[in-house]
Each structure stands twice: as structure tokens, then as C-alpha cells.
Write a protein that holds these residues in place. Structure first.
Motif, mmCIF file in Angstrom:
data_model
loop_
_atom_site.group_PDB
_atom_site.id
_atom_site.type_symbol
_atom_site.label_atom_id
_atom_site.label_comp_id
_atom_site.label_asym_id
_atom_site.label_seq_id
_atom_site.Cartn_x
_atom_site.Cartn_y
_atom_site.Cartn_z
ATOM 1 N N ALA A 1 0.887 -1.169 0.000
ATOM 2 C CA ALA A 1 0.000 0.000 0.000
ATOM 3 C C ALA A 1 0.915 1.206 0.000
ATOM 4 O O ALA A 1 1.701 1.398 0.928
ATOM 5 N N THR A 2 0.833 2.002 -1.052
ATOM 6 C CA THR A 2 1.793 3.087 -1.231
ATOM 7 C C THR A 2 1.171 4.476 -1.175
ATOM 8 O O THR A 2 1.891 5.469 -1.225
ATOM 9 N N ARG A 3 -0.147 4.534 -1.086
ATOM 10 C CA ARG A 3 -0.830 5.833 -1.036
ATOM 11 C C ARG A 3 -2.009 5.756 -0.082
ATOM 12 O O ARG A 3 -2.510 4.673 0.215
ATOM 13 N N ILE A 4 -2.464 6.929 0.336
ATOM 14 C CA ILE A 4 -3.650 7.049 1.188
ATOM 15 C C ILE A 4 -4.684 7.876 0.450
ATOM 16 O O ILE A 4 -4.355 8.909 -0.142
ATOM 17 N N LEU A 5 -5.901 7.416 0.479
ATOM 18 C CA LEU A 5 -7.032 8.233 0.030
ATOM 19 C C LEU A 5 -7.735 8.697 1.292
ATOM 20 O O LEU A 5 -8.208 7.876 2.083
ATOM 21 N N ARG A 6 -7.782 9.991 1.510
ATOM 22 C CA ARG A 6 -8.455 10.534 2.688
ATOM 23 C C ARG A 6 -9.957 10.332 2.561
ATOM 24 O O ARG A 6 -10.508 10.301 1.456
ATOM 25 N N ALA A 7 -10.595 10.200 3.696
ATOM 26 C CA ALA A 7 -12.032 9.916 3.753
ATOM 27 C C ALA A 7 -12.826 10.903 2.897
ATOM 28 O O ALA A 7 -13.762 10.510 2.199
ATOM 29 N N HIS B 1 -0.207 5.797 13.124
ATOM 30 C CA HIS B 1 0.882 6.732 12.818
ATOM 31 C C HIS B 1 2.072 5.909 12.340
ATOM 32 O O HIS B 1 2.887 5.450 13.133
ATOM 33 N N ARG B 2 2.136 5.696 11.058
ATOM 34 C CA ARG B 2 3.138 4.800 10.486
ATOM 35 C C ARG B 2 3.647 5.308 9.146
ATOM 36 O O ARG B 2 3.010 6.097 8.466
ATOM 37 N N ARG B 3 4.788 4.747 8.756
ATOM 38 C CA ARG B 3 5.319 4.940 7.411
ATOM 39 C C ARG B 3 5.456 3.592 6.717
ATOM 40 O O ARG B 3 4.999 3.400 5.610
ATOM 41 N N ARG B 4 6.093 2.658 7.431
ATOM 42 C CA ARG B 4 6.358 1.358 6.816
ATOM 43 C C ARG B 4 6.202 0.260 7.851
ATOM 44 O O ARG B 4 6.886 0.250 8.867
ATOM 45 N N THR B 5 5.284 -0.665 7.574
ATOM 46 C CA THR B 5 5.079 -1.806 8.462
ATOM 47 C C THR B 5 4.244 -2.845 7.735
ATOM 48 O O THR B 5 3.466 -2.523 6.835
ATOM 49 N N SER B 6 4.410 -4.088 8.120
ATOM 50 C CA SER B 6 3.542 -5.119 7.549
ATOM 51 C C SER B 6 2.227 -5.103 8.311
ATOM 52 O O SER B 6 2.197 -4.841 9.512
ATOM 53 N N MET B 7 1.153 -5.358 7.597
ATOM 54 C CA MET B 7 -0.186 -5.333 8.179
ATOM 55 C C MET B 7 -0.965 -6.558 7.734
ATOM 56 O O MET B 7 -0.720 -7.109 6.665
ATOM 57 N N ARG B 8 -1.895 -6.948 8.577
ATOM 58 C CA ARG B 8 -2.848 -7.990 8.215
ATOM 59 C C ARG B 8 -4.234 -7.431 8.500
ATOM 60 O O ARG B 8 -4.551 -7.057 9.624
ATOM 61 N N ALA B 9 -5.049 -7.371 7.475
ATOM 62 C CA ALA B 9 -6.394 -6.823 7.600
ATOM 63 C C ALA B 9 -7.324 -7.836 8.279
ATOM 64 O O ALA B 9 -6.978 -9.015 8.424
ATOM 65 N N VAL B 10 -8.484 -7.368 8.687
ATOM 66 C CA VAL B 10 -9.459 -8.193 9.404
ATOM 67 C C VAL B 10 -9.811 -9.455 8.623
ATOM 68 O O VAL B 10 -9.925 -10.543 9.193
ATOM 69 N N ALA C 1 -2.827 -9.780 3.747
ATOM 70 C CA ALA C 1 -1.527 -9.323 4.248
ATOM 71 C C ALA C 1 -0.932 -8.370 3.221
ATOM 72 O O ALA C 1 -0.985 -8.619 2.016
ATOM 73 N N PHE C 2 -0.370 -7.254 3.700
ATOM 74 C CA PHE C 2 0.239 -6.291 2.801
ATOM 75 C C PHE C 2 1.279 -5.480 3.567
ATOM 76 O O PHE C 2 1.333 -5.493 4.797
ATOM 77 N N LEU C 3 2.111 -4.780 2.820
ATOM 78 C CA LEU C 3 3.129 -3.919 3.393
ATOM 79 C C LEU C 3 2.691 -2.474 3.201
ATOM 80 O O LEU C 3 2.475 -2.037 2.069
ATOM 81 N N LEU C 4 2.530 -1.747 4.309
ATOM 82 C CA LEU C 4 2.315 -0.306 4.234
ATOM 83 C C LEU C 4 3.679 0.300 3.934
ATOM 84 O O LEU C 4 4.643 0.085 4.674
ATOM 85 N N ASP C 5 3.796 1.025 2.833
ATOM 86 C CA ASP C 5 5.079 1.552 2.380
ATOM 87 C C ASP C 5 4.871 2.964 1.841
ATOM 88 O O ASP C 5 4.750 3.177 0.641
ATOM 89 N N LEU C 6 4.829 3.931 2.775
ATOM 90 C CA LEU C 6 4.558 5.322 2.423
ATOM 91 C C LEU C 6 5.859 6.126 2.387
ATOM 92 O O LEU C 6 6.833 5.762 3.038
ATOM 93 N N PRO C 7 5.886 7.228 1.663
ATOM 94 C CA PRO C 7 7.100 8.044 1.578
ATOM 95 C C PRO C 7 7.517 8.655 2.920
ATOM 96 O O PRO C 7 8.688 8.920 3.155
ATOM 97 N N HIS D 1 -2.173 18.204 7.647
ATOM 98 C CA HIS D 1 -2.928 16.974 7.866
ATOM 99 C C HIS D 1 -2.027 15.758 7.799
ATOM 100 O O HIS D 1 -1.255 15.586 6.874
ATOM 101 N N GLY D 2 -2.129 14.917 8.807
ATOM 102 C CA GLY D 2 -1.470 13.623 8.757
ATOM 103 C C GLY D 2 0.015 13.619 9.026
ATOM 104 O O GLY D 2 0.672 12.654 8.719
ATOM 105 N N GLN D 3 0.553 14.690 9.586
ATOM 106 C CA GLN D 3 1.977 14.706 9.849
ATOM 107 C C GLN D 3 2.259 14.953 11.322
ATOM 108 O O GLN D 3 3.258 15.546 11.678
ATOM 109 N N ALA D 4 1.396 14.499 12.183
ATOM 110 C CA ALA D 4 1.541 14.750 13.616
ATOM 111 C C ALA D 4 2.745 14.036 14.194
ATOM 112 O O ALA D 4 3.021 12.898 13.862
#
Length: 163
Positions: free
Chosen positions: A4-10, A30-39, A43-49, A146-149
Motif C-alpha cells: 500500500a503506497t498511497r492514502i485516500l483521505r475519507a 501513525h506509520r510509514r512502513r510496516t507489515s499489516m494484516r487486515a481483518v 496481508a500487505f506492506l504499508l510503504d509510504l514516503p 494533515h497527517g503529519q503529527a
């Protein structure tokens, strides 16, 4: 592993195939890069800039265009109230002086459940009741939008004393 390389805001979601969802507490949002498993098991890798804060209702965009819904998990918090607006502002000052994440509403403040802070609040004339709800703390004066806390999501010493 798919990324997952991008976010679509609500507020920008206009469709797309939502294939699963992740339920995350404030710290895990609050993440940049981590492996995730959805409900549902995806399984996917969150990989944001850069590290960002994911909000309830956002979607993570997978490389193949599918979407994973982000849901804010309920967390154990303290709901802090005061008998007057002035008293609430005073409590907010004391909470802020401790550099802890806080969500500020019109007539209440929410912080992570902490018995020491609950006693401080009560000692200053406020109420501190445990509640279960999603936590959406302020991003901070230097968050840069937004989103940089920064949010003090990590334990560290500041090199100065708090009374």
C-alpha cells in the motif's frame, strides 16, 4: 507481498474496490512502513514516503488499485470535563504541560487512561471518567498539516523537568 503506497483521505473517497479493512489504535495509525494484516486476512506492506497519521474512514491504496479501509479502534481513554470553560482551559494547560497526546473537544478533553493524571484532574476540580472510543489527538503546533503529527508516540526523555 503487495504494498500500500498511497492514502485516500475519507473526504476524497469516491469509489474503488474496498477489499478489506484494518482496525488500528492511535499508535498504529501513525506509520510509514510496516507489515499489516487486515481483518479479512489480507496481508500487505504499508510503504509510504513518510510517516503520516491515518484517520478513521481513510483508505490505503494497494499497488493494484484495490482499497483497504482504515477504522479507528476504540481505546480506553479518560474523558475530562470541568465545571466551567475557564476550569477546562486550566486543565488543558496542565495536561499540555505534561506533553501527552490529547484530543480537545468543545466541552471535554480525552487522553490515554492514566490513574496519576486522573487524580491530578480531580484534584484540580475536574472529572476524569474512563471511556472506550477512538482516539484522535491534536497533531501539534509543528505538525505541518494533515497527517503529519509528531504526537509523542514514542517514549523519550525531553531533558527538562515537569512538575
Amino acid at each position: 507481498m503487495i504494498r500500500a503506497t498511497r492514502i485516500l483521505r475519507a473526504d476524497a473517497l469516491t469509489g474503488g474496490e474496498i477489499v478489506d479493512r484494518v482496525v488500528l489504535d492511535h499508535g498504529d495509525r501513525h506509520r510509514r512502513r510496516t507489515s499489516m494484516r487486515a481483518v479479512g486476512g489480507l496481508a500487505f506492506l504499508l510503504d509510504l514516503p513518510r510517516a503520516v497519521v491515518l484517520d478513521d474512514g481513510d483508505a490505503l491504496v494497494l499497488e493494484d488499485g484495490r482499497l483497504v479501509w482504515v477504522e479507528a479502534a476504540a481505546e480506553r481513554l479518560l474523558e475530562i470535563r470541568a465545571p466551567s470553560e475557564h476550569a477546562l482551559r486550566r486543565l488543558i494547560w496542565h495536561i499540555g504541560n505534561r506533553h501527552i497526546p490529547a484530543e480537545i473537544g468543545a466541552d471535554a478533553v480525552w487522553i490515554a487512561d492514566d490513574h496519576v493524571l486522573a487524580e491530578m484532574v480531580r484534584g484540580l476540580g475536574g472529572t476524569a471518567e474512563p471511556v472506550e472510543r477512538p482516539f484522535r489527538p491534536e497533531g501539534g503546533a509543528y505538525a505541518g498539516g494533515h497527517g503529519q503529527a509528531h504526537g509523542h508516540l514514542h517514549g523519550h526523555a525531553h531533558g527538562h523537568h515537569h512538575d
